[in-house]
Design a protein around this motif. Structure first.
Motif, short mmCIF file in Angstrom:
data_model
loop_
_atom_site.label_atom_id
_atom_site.label_comp_id
_atom_site.label_asym_id
_atom_site.label_seq_id
_atom_site.Cartn_x
_atom_site.Cartn_y
_atom_site.Cartn_z
N ASP A 41 0.83 -1.21 0.00
CA ASP A 41 0.00 0.00 0.00
C ASP A 41 0.86 1.26 0.00
O ASP A 41 1.86 1.34 0.72
CB ASP A 41 -0.91 0.03 1.23
N TYR A 43 -0.27 4.26 0.96
CA TYR A 43 -0.57 5.00 2.19
C TYR A 43 -0.37 4.10 3.40
O TYR A 43 -0.68 2.91 3.37
CB TYR A 43 -2.02 5.50 2.17
N SER A 44 0.16 4.65 4.46
CA SER A 44 0.29 3.94 5.72
C SER A 44 -0.13 4.87 6.85
O SER A 44 -0.27 6.08 6.65
CB SER A 44 1.74 3.48 5.94
N LYS A 45 -0.31 4.30 8.03
CA LYS A 45 -0.74 5.09 9.17
C LYS A 45 0.31 6.11 9.57
O LYS A 45 0.01 7.10 10.23
CB LYS A 45 -1.04 4.17 10.35
N GLN A 46 1.56 5.87 9.15
CA GLN A 46 2.63 6.77 9.53
C GLN A 46 2.76 7.97 8.59
O GLN A 46 3.55 8.88 8.86
CB GLN A 46 3.97 6.00 9.53
N THR A 47 1.98 7.99 7.50
CA THR A 47 2.14 9.06 6.51
C THR A 47 1.93 10.44 7.11
O THR A 47 2.74 11.35 6.91
CB THR A 47 1.15 8.85 5.34
#
Length: 430
Positions: A41, A43-47
């Protein structure tokens, strides 16, 4: 039978040694779990968090480099981006030096730590023996200290730990010098390119990169007696390509030169933001204006350059120069002196040529006669320049009029007197 106090002593001692061994088995912060890999992916939660950290880092470097204005980065030229990158390199050098010093200290103290563990183990064995402790208890303590020693050795078995600390420093400093030369040989145009340069430089001091560099040097030297080639390079012209992909250099379009205050300033006097705004006000730019209209905001763009060309023509008394757009903008000491000494424009003046013509008593008369020949009685007697502007717009937008008078860039000269427009009526007096 052993004394109670010594029984408690070696029990606590065993517990302490086992705790030390357990802590030694815990992974270091630098190790990443497989779950933290890139994944499929984008996008990640850390973006979001990473973006916030990146913005904070950029603002910090801007402040250290003296490029912040009003609490925000004020980078407008390639010179500003060079200063930003220079400050970033200095920041990374500080962090890298701290890491290398820590590595050097760790290498110099590892033997003494192992010796201390061994001495503590011997001391504990002697105490247990003196207190007539049971054989199993003595074996347990010996095993615990052996585990602690082996754990320490196991966590220091990487190639980085095996290399001499001074060799590591030499390797890093050489690669830092090479990467700096590559960066200094490149013109940095924007934020992504600047951060890419700093990221590349940062990699040189990362543990995995140092091991990779050392491995490349050692492996190649064994085979060819020549130093290995580094895989860490900075090339802003071509993005990294995988496999055997090649770039068709014939299709690379050269970047046009970026115009800025620095690129046109030959005076040797820096043009800071207040000076830039003062120059624009001398060119009749207002403090505030709608989007797309000239504004004294200090930014160098197409509108500022066009206004400076009119300034150069007017300052040279070439009021009717039809080819004024071909003028090369160069600001020397004399030009800066004239612009800085100029007062704010009058109410009716919208460019530097109009400033000059406002002192000519025949200017309004010639313009009135010229427009009256086209629009007749619509043109009132003794009309002001502002009153005549709507007819200037009408003339310039008339599809039947020849030659055409350009109002570019962005239509900023639509209702203004420019040298090519003045050339049409400068001879009219009656």
């Amino acid at each position: 039978m052993s004394l109670p106090i010594f029984g408690y002593f070696y029990r606590f001692l065993c517990i302490g040694v086992l705790c030390m061994a357990a802590v030694g088995c815990m992974p270091e912060d630098g190790f990443r779990r497989y779950a933290g890999a890139v994944g499929p992916d984008l996008y990640s939660k850390q973006t979001v968090a990473n973006t916030a950290l990146l913005n904070a880092y950029t603002e910090s470097i801007c402040t250290q480099a003296g490029l912040a204005s009003g609490g925000q980065c004020a980078i407008r030229t390639t010179t500003d981006w060079k200063n930003f990158v220079d400050m970033g390199l200095y920041d990374i050098d500080q962090r890298c030096d701290s890491f290398l010093d820590g590595l050097y200290y760790k290498a110099k103290t590892s033997d003494s730590i192992l010796a201390q563990v061994a001495d503590t183990g011997s001391f504990s064995a002697a105490v247990l023996d003196a207190t007539s402790s049971s054989v199993p208890s003595i074996k347990i303590v010996a095993a615990a200290f052996g585990l602690a020693e082996n754990t320490f050795r196991n966590t220091n078995k990487t190639l980085l730990e095996a290399l001499d600390a001074t060799t590591v420093k030499s390797l890093v400093f050489r690669r830092q010098h090479d990467i700096k030369q590559e960066i200094y040989g490149t013109t940095v145009w924007n934020k992504p390119q600047a951060l890419h340069a700093l990221r590349t430089y940062l990699r040189v001091c990362m543990p995995f990169a140092i091991e990779m560099e050392a491995n490349a040097v050692l492996t190649t030297a064994q085979r060819t007696d020549e130093p290995g080639k580094s895989y860490i390079t900075f090339d802003s012209n071509n993005a990294p390509l995988g496999g055997g992909a090649k770039v068709n250099e014939g299709r690379i379009r050269p970047r046009p030169p970026v115009k800025s205050w620095a690129s046109v300033n030959t005076s040797g006097i820096p043009i800071d933001l207040p000076t830039a705004k003062a120059i624009q006000k001398a060119l009749c730019f207002p403090d505030t204006a709608p989007v797309g209209k000239p504004q004294a905001n200090g930014e160098y763009g197409a509108q500022t350059e066009a206004a400076l060309k009119i300034f150069k023509a007017a300052n040279a008394r070439k009021y009717d120069l039809k080819e004024w757009r071909d003028i090369k903008v160069v600001l020397d000491t004399s030009d800066l002196g004239v612009l800085r000494d100029s007062k704010d424009c009058g109410v009716e003046q919208k460019n530097y040529l109009e400033r000059h013509l406002s002192t000519d008593s025949t200017f309004n008369k010639a313009l009135t006669v010229f427009l009256r020949k086209k629009y007749g009685a619509e043109i009132p007697d003794n009309a002001s320049l502002d009153a005549l502007r709507k007819y200037i717009v009408k003339y310039k937008t008339d599809p039947k009029v020849s030659p055409k008078i350009s109002s570019d860039p962005d239509g900023m000269f639509l209702d203004q007197i420019t040298p090519d427009f003045y050339n049409l009526f400068s001879g009219f007096s009656s």
